[in-house]
Write a protein that holds these residues in place. Structure first.
Motif, PDB file in Angstrom:
ATOM      1  N   ASN A   1       0.855  -1.191   0.000  1.00  0.00           N
ATOM      2  CA  ASN A   1       0.000   0.000   0.000  1.00  0.00           C
ATOM      3  C   ASN A   1       0.893   1.244   0.000  1.00  0.00           C
ATOM      4  O   ASN A   1       1.122   1.875   1.038  1.00  0.00           O
ATOM      5  N   TRP A   2       1.404   1.586  -1.166  1.00  0.00           N
ATOM      6  CA  TRP A   2       2.450   2.601  -1.250  1.00  0.00           C
ATOM      7  C   TRP A   2       1.970   4.002  -0.874  1.00  0.00           C
ATOM      8  O   TRP A   2       2.689   4.752  -0.199  1.00  0.00           O
ATOM      9  N   LEU A   3       0.775   4.362  -1.269  1.00  0.00           N
ATOM     10  CA  LEU A   3       0.255   5.690  -0.927  1.00  0.00           C
ATOM     11  C   LEU A   3       0.003   5.811   0.579  1.00  0.00           C
ATOM     12  O   LEU A   3       0.286   6.849   1.192  1.00  0.00           O
ATOM     13  N   ASP A   4      -0.528   4.747   1.166  1.00  0.00           N
ATOM     14  CA  ASP A   4      -0.737   4.751   2.624  1.00  0.00           C
ATOM     15  C   ASP A   4       0.607   4.823   3.346  1.00  0.00           C
ATOM     16  O   ASP A   4       0.743   5.522   4.355  1.00  0.00           O
ATOM     17  N   ALA A   5       1.577   4.101   2.825  1.00  0.00           N
ATOM     18  CA  ALA A   5       2.919   4.129   3.431  1.00  0.00           C
ATOM     19  C   ALA A   5       3.486   5.551   3.386  1.00  0.00           C
ATOM     20  O   ALA A   5       4.090   6.019   4.356  1.00  0.00           O
ATOM     21  N   LEU A   6       3.266   6.223   2.262  1.00  0.00           N
ATOM     22  CA  LEU A   6       3.756   7.592   2.121  1.00  0.00           C
ATOM     23  C   LEU A   6       3.102   8.518   3.143  1.00  0.00           C
ATOM     24  O   LEU A   6       3.762   9.404   3.706  1.00  0.00           O
ATOM     25  N   SER A   7       1.825   8.294   3.419  1.00  0.00           N
ATOM     26  CA  SER A   7       1.100   9.157   4.362  1.00  0.00           C
ATOM     27  C   SER A   7       1.650   9.021   5.779  1.00  0.00           C
ATOM     28  O   SER A   7       1.491   9.924   6.600  1.00  0.00           O
ATOM     29  N   TYR A   8       2.285   7.899   6.092  1.00  0.00           N
ATOM     30  CA  TYR A   8       2.912   7.716   7.406  1.00  0.00           C
ATOM     31  C   TYR A   8       4.381   8.129   7.398  1.00  0.00           C
ATOM     32  O   TYR A   8       4.942   8.476   8.434  1.00  0.00           O
ATOM     33  N   PHE A   9       4.969   8.098   6.209  1.00  0.00           N
ATOM     34  CA  PHE A   9       6.382   8.483   6.083  1.00  0.00           C
ATOM     35  C   PHE A   9       6.559   9.999   6.205  1.00  0.00           C
ATOM     36  O   PHE A   9       7.511  10.476   6.844  1.00  0.00           O
ATOM     37  N   LEU A  10       5.651  10.761   5.610  1.00  0.00           N
ATOM     38  CA  LEU A  10       5.791  12.216   5.582  1.00  0.00           C
ATOM     39  C   LEU A  10       5.809  12.858   6.984  1.00  0.00           C
ATOM     40  O   LEU A  10       6.635  13.733   7.241  1.00  0.00           O
ATOM     41  N   PRO A  11       4.919  12.442   7.923  1.00  0.00           N
ATOM     42  CA  PRO A  11       4.994  13.048   9.262  1.00  0.00           C
ATOM     43  C   PRO A  11       6.306  12.761   9.981  1.00  0.00           C
ATOM     44  O   PRO A  11       6.790  13.592  10.763  1.00  0.00           O
ATOM     45  N   ILE A  12       6.882  11.594   9.722  1.00  0.00           N
ATOM     46  CA  ILE A  12       8.173  11.254  10.329  1.00  0.00           C
ATOM     47  C   ILE A  12       9.250  12.201   9.821  1.00  0.00           C
ATOM     48  O   ILE A  12      10.047  12.737  10.595  1.00  0.00           O
ATOM     49  N   ILE A  13       9.263  12.423   8.502  1.00  0.00           N
ATOM     50  CA  ILE A  13      10.226  13.353   7.911  1.00  0.00           C
ATOM     51  C   ILE A  13       9.991  14.772   8.425  1.00  0.00           C
ATOM     52  O   ILE A  13      10.943  15.509   8.726  1.00  0.00           O
ATOM     53  N   ALA A  14       8.720  15.160   8.555  1.00  0.00           N
ATOM     54  CA  ALA A  14       8.393  16.497   9.070  1.00  0.00           C
ATOM     55  C   ALA A  14       8.932  16.676  10.480  1.00  0.00           C
ATOM     56  O   ALA A  14       9.483  17.731  10.822  1.00  0.00           O
ATOM     57  N   CYS A  15       8.797  15.659  11.309  1.00  0.00           N
ATOM     58  CA  CYS A  15       9.302  15.719  12.681  1.00  0.00           C
ATOM     59  C   CYS A  15      10.829  15.837  12.698  1.00  0.00           C
ATOM     60  O   CYS A  15      11.388  16.622  13.469  1.00  0.00           O
ATOM     61  N   ILE A  16      11.480  15.071  11.843  1.00  0.00           N
ATOM     62  CA  ILE A  16      12.945  15.140  11.742  1.00  0.00           C
ATOM     63  C   ILE A  16      13.385  16.551  11.337  1.00  0.00           C
ATOM     64  O   ILE A  16      14.304  17.130  11.922  1.00  0.00           O
ATOM     65  N   LEU A  17      12.707  17.112  10.337  1.00  0.00           N
ATOM     66  CA  LEU A  17      13.055  18.458   9.871  1.00  0.00           C
ATOM     67  C   LEU A  17      12.780  19.506  10.943  1.00  0.00           C
ATOM     68  O   LEU A  17      13.520  20.483  11.074  1.00  0.00           O
ATOM     69  N   GLY A  18      11.705  19.289  11.727  1.00  0.00           N
ATOM     70  CA  GLY A  18      11.399  20.205  12.813  1.00  0.00           C
ATOM     71  C   GLY A  18      12.498  20.220  13.864  1.00  0.00           C
ATOM     72  O   GLY A  18      12.885  21.286  14.362  1.00  0.00           O
TER      73      GLY A  18
END
Length: 222
Positions: A51-68
């Motif tokens: 489920n690649w799109l669903d996986a992306l939806s969980y990946f983006l917040p992780i990256i956002a937190c890292i960038l924060g």
């Protein structure tokens, strides 16, 4: 003791972390912006299931937190380099307060992914503003490490059986559960005010920055 090491100060900031989870859950289709342990698990599960799109939806917040988190250190470096008066956390809180105010201006029809990732970014940012309380590591936007600490303090309280160990157990238990307590008004106020409910947190963080300013003024650092 500076404000950012005091239990009441950290409890209020942790309250904000829980409030923001209640906010995004209520206004953005049951999404918890700070649940990155769960996001990591769901990322792996959805990759396994294709489920690649669903996986992306969980990946983006992780990256956002890292960038924060990265952004918080950039802000610290800029403030220190430019010799701003006072502690850098004061300015960091003002910046977060302004950011949350503008998040409250984003209309409800705006895609959830934009708002939830902005919140995740600033929760990762806040996570790095305050890392300890009374010299003990503590997180204001995530709970797993804090829950572990409560367990360790419980053992100490039962093993050592002195007044100080019980005091520390009670203090960090209250601090840890202030996250859940914050989610209660975060949910209820969001039901009443919708996206503008985040302005409560904006105001609270501004008051916290003023607390630091007052402390600095009192000890003559500004």
């Amino acid at each position: 003791i500076p404000p950012w090491e005091r239990p009441l100060f950290i409890m209020i900031v942790t309250f904000v972390g829980g409030y923001m989870n209640g906010y995004t859950y209520t206004t953005r289709n049951n999404i918890l912006a700070n649940m990155h342990t769960a996001n990591m698990s769901k990322l792996g599960i959805n990759i396994a299931l294709g489920n690649w799109l669903d996986a992306l939806s969980y990946f983006l917040p992780i990256i956002a937190c890292i960038l924060g988190a990265t952004f918080s250190q950039l802000i610290k470096a800029i403030i220190v380099t430019l010799n701003f008066k006072g502690d850098w956390r004061k300015y960091g809180l003002i910046l977060e307060s302004i950011a949350l105010f503008f998040i409250g201006l984003i209309p409800i029809y705006c895609p959830d992914v934009i708002v939830t990732n902005l919140v995740s970014f600033f929760m990762g940012y806040q996570l790095c503003l305050f890392r300890t309380c009374l010299g003990v590591p503590f997180n204001t936007t995530i709970c797993t490490g804090n829950i572990r600490s409560v367990g360790l303090f419980l053992f100490d309280a039962l093993d050592i059986e002195n007044k100080e160990s019980f005091k520390k157990l009670i203090t960090f238990t209250v601090l840890t559960f202030s996250f859940a307590i914050g989610a209660i008004p975060g949910t209820l106020i969001s039901l009443a005010l919708s996206v503008k409910a985040v302005w409560i947190c904006s105001f609270i963080l501004f008051l916290q920055s003023f607390w630091i300013y007052s402390y600095e003024n009192k000890i003559g650092k500004i």
